[in-house]
Motif scaffolding. Structure first.
Motif, PDB file in Angstrom:
ATOM      1  N   ALA A 203       0.825  -1.204   0.000  1.00 19.52           N
ATOM      2  CA  ALA A 203       0.000   0.000   0.000  1.00 19.52           C
ATOM      3  C   ALA A 203       0.863   1.260   0.000  1.00 19.52           C
ATOM      4  O   ALA A 203       0.568   2.229  -0.710  1.00 19.52           O
ATOM      5  CB  ALA A 203      -0.939  -0.004   1.203  1.00 19.52           C
ATOM      6  N   ALA A 204       1.939   1.249   0.773  1.00 13.31           N
ATOM      7  CA  ALA A 204       2.822   2.422   0.819  1.00 13.31           C
ATOM      8  C   ALA A 204       3.511   2.661  -0.519  1.00 13.31           C
ATOM      9  O   ALA A 204       3.613   3.812  -0.982  1.00 13.31           O
ATOM     10  CB  ALA A 204       3.858   2.241   1.926  1.00 13.31           C
ATOM     11  N   VAL A 205       3.962   1.602  -1.152  1.00 15.95           N
ATOM     12  CA  VAL A 205       4.609   1.740  -2.463  1.00 15.95           C
ATOM     13  C   VAL A 205       3.612   2.272  -3.485  1.00 15.95           C
ATOM     14  O   VAL A 205       3.924   3.180  -4.269  1.00 15.95           O
ATOM     15  CB  VAL A 205       5.218   0.396  -2.919  1.00 15.95           C
ATOM     16  CG1 VAL A 205       5.623   0.442  -4.382  1.00 15.95           C
ATOM     17  CG2 VAL A 205       6.403   0.034  -2.044  1.00 15.95           C
TER      18      VAL A 205
ATOM     19  N   ALA B 242       3.754   5.847  -5.447  1.00 11.55           N
ATOM     20  CA  ALA B 242       3.797   5.900  -6.912  1.00 11.55           C
ATOM     21  C   ALA B 242       2.698   6.787  -7.479  1.00 11.55           C
ATOM     22  O   ALA B 242       2.898   7.479  -8.480  1.00 11.55           O
ATOM     23  CB  ALA B 242       3.672   4.486  -7.479  1.00 11.55           C
ATOM     24  N   VAL B 243       1.533   6.785  -6.856  1.00 13.64           N
ATOM     25  CA  VAL B 243       0.415   7.578  -7.368  1.00 13.64           C
ATOM     26  C   VAL B 243       0.483   9.022  -6.881  1.00 13.64           C
ATOM     27  O   VAL B 243       0.333   9.958  -7.659  1.00 13.64           O
ATOM     28  CB  VAL B 243      -0.944   6.934  -6.980  1.00 13.64           C
ATOM     29  CG1 VAL B 243      -2.101   7.825  -7.362  1.00 13.64           C
ATOM     30  CG2 VAL B 243      -1.084   5.571  -7.643  1.00 13.64           C
TER      31      VAL B 243
ATOM     32  N   ALA C 245      -6.457  15.381  -6.226  1.00 12.58           N
ATOM     33  CA  ALA C 245      -6.979  14.222  -6.957  1.00 12.58           C
ATOM     34  C   ALA C 245      -6.005  13.050  -6.883  1.00 12.58           C
ATOM     35  O   ALA C 245      -6.413  11.899  -6.675  1.00 12.58           O
ATOM     36  CB  ALA C 245      -7.259  14.600  -8.404  1.00 12.58           C
ATOM     37  N   LEU C 246      -4.720  13.342  -7.058  1.00 11.24           N
ATOM     38  CA  LEU C 246      -3.729  12.267  -7.011  1.00 11.24           C
ATOM     39  C   LEU C 246      -3.603  11.668  -5.604  1.00 11.24           C
ATOM     40  O   LEU C 246      -3.512  10.449  -5.455  1.00 11.24           O
ATOM     41  CB  LEU C 246      -2.370  12.770  -7.487  1.00 11.24           C
ATOM     42  CG  LEU C 246      -2.232  12.984  -8.991  1.00 11.24           C
ATOM     43  CD1 LEU C 246      -0.884  13.602  -9.321  1.00 11.24           C
ATOM     44  CD2 LEU C 246      -2.418  11.687  -9.742  1.00 11.24           C
ATOM     45  N   VAL C 247      -3.625  12.528  -4.596  1.00 16.20           N
ATOM     46  CA  VAL C 247      -3.540  12.024  -3.222  1.00 16.20           C
ATOM     47  C   VAL C 247      -4.787  11.208  -2.894  1.00 16.20           C
ATOM     48  O   VAL C 247      -4.703  10.128  -2.297  1.00 16.20           O
ATOM     49  CB  VAL C 247      -3.332  13.179  -2.223  1.00 16.20           C
ATOM     50  CG1 VAL C 247      -3.498  12.698  -0.792  1.00 16.20           C
ATOM     51  CG2 VAL C 247      -1.962  13.807  -2.424  1.00 16.20           C
TER      52      VAL C 247
ATOM     53  N   VAL D 289      -7.258   5.873  -1.919  1.00 14.24           N
ATOM     54  CA  VAL D 289      -8.270   4.859  -2.253  1.00 14.24           C
ATOM     55  C   VAL D 289      -7.607   3.581  -2.764  1.00 14.24           C
ATOM     56  O   VAL D 289      -7.949   2.474  -2.333  1.00 14.24           O
ATOM     57  CB  VAL D 289      -9.271   5.416  -3.291  1.00 14.24           C
ATOM     58  CG1 VAL D 289     -10.145   4.318  -3.864  1.00 14.24           C
ATOM     59  CG2 VAL D 289     -10.123   6.506  -2.662  1.00 14.24           C
ATOM     60  N   LEU D 290      -6.650   3.732  -3.658  1.00 14.76           N
ATOM     61  CA  LEU D 290      -5.970   2.553  -4.195  1.00 14.76           C
ATOM     62  C   LEU D 290      -5.138   1.840  -3.136  1.00 14.76           C
ATOM     63  O   LEU D 290      -5.094   0.606  -3.091  1.00 14.76           O
ATOM     64  CB  LEU D 290      -5.087   2.944  -5.381  1.00 14.76           C
ATOM     65  CG  LEU D 290      -5.840   3.357  -6.643  1.00 14.76           C
ATOM     66  CD1 LEU D 290      -4.867   3.892  -7.681  1.00 14.76           C
ATOM     67  CD2 LEU D 290      -6.617   2.176  -7.198  1.00 14.76           C
ATOM     68  N   ALA D 291      -4.489   2.612  -2.268  1.00 11.24           N
ATOM     69  CA  ALA D 291      -3.675   1.993  -1.216  1.00 11.24           C
ATOM     70  C   ALA D 291      -4.539   1.191  -0.245  1.00 11.24           C
ATOM     71  O   ALA D 291      -4.171   0.080   0.146  1.00 11.24           O
ATOM     72  CB  ALA D 291      -2.891   3.068  -0.465  1.00 11.24           C
TER      73      ALA D 291
END
Length: 94
Positions: free
Chosen positions: A31-33, A37-38, A54-56, A61-63
């Motif tokens: 999740a941290a990686v 990356a995002v 938006a990126l954060v 959400v993805l993490a």
């Protein structure tokens, strides 16, 4: 209780504890990686506020999704006995 209605042995309890620890640590790392990356480019390149937000947000959400999927997949694999019974072997017949 085990599959036969008895109590778990100390070895079985230790194995479960280790597997939970592995699931949590590997999920946190993944999740941290992914978050880095995002969301990293938003801070690295000094992007405007909306783009950074938006990126954060997408990174969070993805993490979280990757964390949950990793924990569940590791624990389900462990519960099914997906690991070889003998180290270094892929199946008991090999």
């Amino acid at each position: 209780m085990d599959a036969y209605g008895g109590r778990r042995t100390q070895g079985e309890r230790d194995a479960i504890t280790v597997e939970i620890g592995y699931a949590l640590c590997s999920a946190a790392f993944a999740a941290a990686v992914l978050f880095g990356a995002v969301a990293g480019p938003a801070y690295l390149f000094g992007l405007p506020g909306r783009v950074r937000g938006a990126l954060v947000g997408a990174g969070v959400v993805l993490a979280v999704a990757v964390f949950l999927v990793r924990v569940v997949s590791v624990l389900v694999r462990f519960a099914r006995g997906g690991q070889p019974s003998q180290p270094g072997r892929t199946s008991p017949d090999s």
